[in-house]
Design a protein around this motif. Structure first.
Motif, PDB file in Angstrom:
ATOM      1  N   ARG A  39       0.837  -1.206   0.000  1.00  0.00           N
ATOM      2  CA  ARG A  39       0.000   0.000   0.000  1.00  0.00           C
ATOM      3  C   ARG A  39       0.874   1.260   0.000  1.00  0.00           C
ATOM      4  NH1 ARG A  39      -3.643  -2.705   3.891  1.00  0.00           N
ATOM      5  NH2 ARG A  39      -5.622  -3.165   2.853  1.00  0.00           N
ATOM      6  N   HIS A  40       1.930   1.234   0.795  1.00  0.00           N
ATOM      7  CA  HIS A  40       2.821   2.401   0.847  1.00  0.00           C
ATOM      8  C   HIS A  40       3.441   2.660  -0.528  1.00  0.00           C
ATOM      9  CE1 HIS A  40       5.740   5.293   2.208  1.00  0.00           C
ATOM     10  NE2 HIS A  40       6.743   4.525   1.827  1.00  0.00           N
ATOM     11  N   VAL A  41       3.897   1.599  -1.187  1.00  0.00           N
ATOM     12  CA  VAL A  41       4.490   1.753  -2.517  1.00  0.00           C
ATOM     13  C   VAL A  41       3.461   2.342  -3.481  1.00  0.00           C
ATOM     14  CG1 VAL A  41       5.460   0.513  -4.494  1.00  0.00           C
ATOM     15  CG2 VAL A  41       6.182  -0.084  -2.173  1.00  0.00           C
ATOM     16  N   CYS A  42       2.247   1.819  -3.446  1.00  0.00           N
ATOM     17  CA  CYS A  42       1.189   2.354  -4.319  1.00  0.00           C
ATOM     18  C   CYS A  42       0.939   3.828  -4.049  1.00  0.00           C
ATOM     19  CB  CYS A  42      -0.117   1.584  -4.114  1.00  0.00           C
ATOM     20  SG  CYS A  42      -0.080  -0.146  -4.631  1.00  0.00           S
ATOM     21  N   SER A  43       1.004   4.221  -2.777  1.00  0.00           N
ATOM     22  CA  SER A  43       0.708   5.610  -2.417  1.00  0.00           C
ATOM     23  C   SER A  43       1.755   6.583  -2.935  1.00  0.00           C
ATOM     24  CB  SER A  43       0.599   5.742  -0.890  1.00  0.00           C
ATOM     25  OG  SER A  43       1.882   5.668  -0.272  1.00  0.00           O
ATOM     26  N   LEU A  44       2.943   6.074  -3.261  1.00  0.00           N
ATOM     27  CA  LEU A  44       3.999   6.940  -3.796  1.00  0.00           C
ATOM     28  C   LEU A  44       3.780   7.271  -5.266  1.00  0.00           C
ATOM     29  CD1 LEU A  44       7.124   5.267  -2.123  1.00  0.00           C
ATOM     30  CD2 LEU A  44       5.834   7.275  -1.350  1.00  0.00           C
ATOM     31  N   ALA A  45       2.819   6.576  -5.875  1.00  0.00           N
ATOM     32  CA  ALA A  45       2.472   6.847  -7.277  1.00  0.00           C
ATOM     33  C   ALA A  45       0.948   6.935  -7.381  1.00  0.00           C
ATOM     34  CB  ALA A  45       3.015   5.750  -8.188  1.00  0.00           C
ATOM     35  N   PRO A  46       0.356   7.972  -6.787  1.00  0.00           N
ATOM     36  CA  PRO A  46      -1.112   8.065  -6.747  1.00  0.00           C
ATOM     37  C   PRO A  46      -1.763   8.076  -8.120  1.00  0.00           C
ATOM     38  CG  PRO A  46      -0.078  10.140  -6.096  1.00  0.00           C
ATOM     39  CD  PRO A  46       1.007   9.116  -6.135  1.00  0.00           C
ATOM     40  N   GLU A  47      -1.001   8.559  -9.135  1.00  0.00           N
ATOM     41  CA  GLU A  47      -1.572   8.612 -10.487  1.00  0.00           C
ATOM     42  C   GLU A  47      -1.796   7.221 -11.073  1.00  0.00           C
ATOM     43  OE1 GLU A  47       2.783   8.193 -10.792  1.00  0.00           O
ATOM     44  OE2 GLU A  47       1.451   9.464  -9.598  1.00  0.00           O
ATOM     45  N   SER A  48      -1.189   6.204 -10.460  1.00  0.00           N
ATOM     46  CA  SER A  48      -1.360   4.835 -10.958  1.00  0.00           C
ATOM     47  C   SER A  48      -2.765   4.300 -10.708  1.00  0.00           C
ATOM     48  CB  SER A  48      -0.347   3.901 -10.287  1.00  0.00           C
ATOM     49  OG  SER A  48      -0.659   3.720  -8.908  1.00  0.00           O
ATOM     50  N   THR A  96      -5.636  -2.760 -10.007  1.00  0.00           N
ATOM     51  CA  THR A  96      -5.430  -2.196  -8.680  1.00  0.00           C
ATOM     52  C   THR A  96      -4.598  -3.166  -7.846  1.00  0.00           C
ATOM     53  OG1 THR A  96      -7.402  -3.212  -7.695  1.00  0.00           O
ATOM     54  CG2 THR A  96      -7.690  -1.046  -8.755  1.00  0.00           C
ATOM     55  N   LEU A  97      -4.249  -2.710  -6.654  1.00  0.00           N
ATOM     56  CA  LEU A  97      -3.542  -3.579  -5.708  1.00  0.00           C
ATOM     57  C   LEU A  97      -4.312  -4.869  -5.471  1.00  0.00           C
ATOM     58  CD1 LEU A  97      -1.404  -4.224  -3.541  1.00  0.00           C
ATOM     59  CD2 LEU A  97      -2.694  -2.734  -1.972  1.00  0.00           C
ATOM     60  N   ALA A  98      -5.640  -4.789  -5.472  1.00  0.00           N
ATOM     61  CA  ALA A  98      -6.458  -5.983  -5.252  1.00  0.00           C
ATOM     62  C   ALA A  98      -6.190  -7.041  -6.319  1.00  0.00           C
ATOM     63  CB  ALA A  98      -7.943  -5.606  -5.241  1.00  0.00           C
ATOM     64  N   ASP A  99      -6.049  -6.622  -7.562  1.00  0.00           N
ATOM     65  CA  ASP A  99      -5.776  -7.573  -8.642  1.00  0.00           C
ATOM     66  C   ASP A  99      -4.409  -8.229  -8.476  1.00  0.00           C
ATOM     67  OD1 ASP A  99      -8.156  -7.179 -10.393  1.00  0.00           O
ATOM     68  OD2 ASP A  99      -7.382  -5.139 -10.488  1.00  0.00           O
ATOM     69  N   VAL A 100      -3.431  -7.446  -8.066  1.00  0.00           N
ATOM     70  CA  VAL A 100      -2.085  -8.000  -7.875  1.00  0.00           C
ATOM     71  C   VAL A 100      -2.092  -8.982  -6.710  1.00  0.00           C
ATOM     72  CG1 VAL A 100       0.336  -7.465  -7.464  1.00  0.00           C
ATOM     73  CG2 VAL A 100      -1.073  -5.891  -8.797  1.00  0.00           C
TER      74      VAL A 100
END
Length: 224
Positions: free
Chosen positions: A74-83, A162-166
């Protein structure tokens, strides 16, 4: 790619795969120092930042440290909010969290308990207990299969990964090695199509590698 920190763990580990996969999709890079289980994570330097010695473990250049795979992802995802990996509005974010929790509690908990039982690492072993866990996981997989059949995008939340898919792809890879042989995979075509869809995204295949699915699921052993 921008290097966002260091990650200790094994690339073959499910949680580590999720972290590296979302980093790849986000255009971020993570340094992975050499790691040897029960050696690296028992050193004073490691335990100073991560007292339980757990992996995966993450630290950025400022000294900010995290454990628990999904928290790091989640932290990694938050560093690229545009993703959009965490969802693009409050409802999507809630759904992403829902499905991440589903993967952990309704799929992976059973998978790990089944494997631990089979190997004798979870105490008393009985056919009733073993098959009970198999059936409880199957109930969750049937629900997921039906849900995915209703998703026109083939993804869990909206029309973008999304993170859920991964998290689901990593869980699917795991069950394909333990509780879903060829016969079981035929029962859940949408789940395994979802897996193929996710790992075909640029950057994903390099993280996931070949799935090495089993032909026969783990079966109850009469003699323990």
């Amino acid at each position: 790619m921008a290097v966002i920190g260091k990650l200790w763990g094994y690339q073959a580990q499910r949680q580590t795969k999720v972290i590296l996969a979302v980093a790849a999709v986000s255009g971020l890079d993570i340094d992975m120092p050499h790691f040897e289980f029960m050696v690296t994570n028992r050193t004073p330097e490691f335990l100073e930042n991560f007292p339980l010695g757990k992996i995966p473990a993450f630290e950025d250049a400022t000294g900010f440290a995290l454990v628990e795979g999904i928290a790091i992802a989640r932290h990694v995802c938050s560093l690229a909010p545009e993703s959009g990996l965490l969802g693009r509005d409050p409802r999507e974010r809630a759904l992403v969290d829902q499905w991440v929790q589903f993967c952990e509690l309704e799929i992976m908990t059973f998978n790990m308990e089944i494997r631990a039982l089979h190997s004798g690492r979870l105490g008393p072993y009985s056919k009733e207990l073993f098959e009970g866990l198999i059936n409880r996981q199957a109930r969750s997989l049937k629900y997921l299969e039906t849900y995915l059949a209703s998703c026109s995008s083939g993804l869990l939340v909206g029309n973008q990964i999304t993170l859920a898919d991964v998290a689901l792809a990593a869980s699917t890879e795991h069950i394909g090695r333990v509780t879903c042989g060829a016969a079981e995979r035929a029962l859940y075509p949408n789940i395994f199509v979802h897996y193929e869809k996710v790992v075909s995204i640029p950057g994903m295949k390099e993280v996931f590698g070949e799935p090495e699915f089993v032909q026969e699921r783990l079966a109850y052993k009469e003699s323990q």
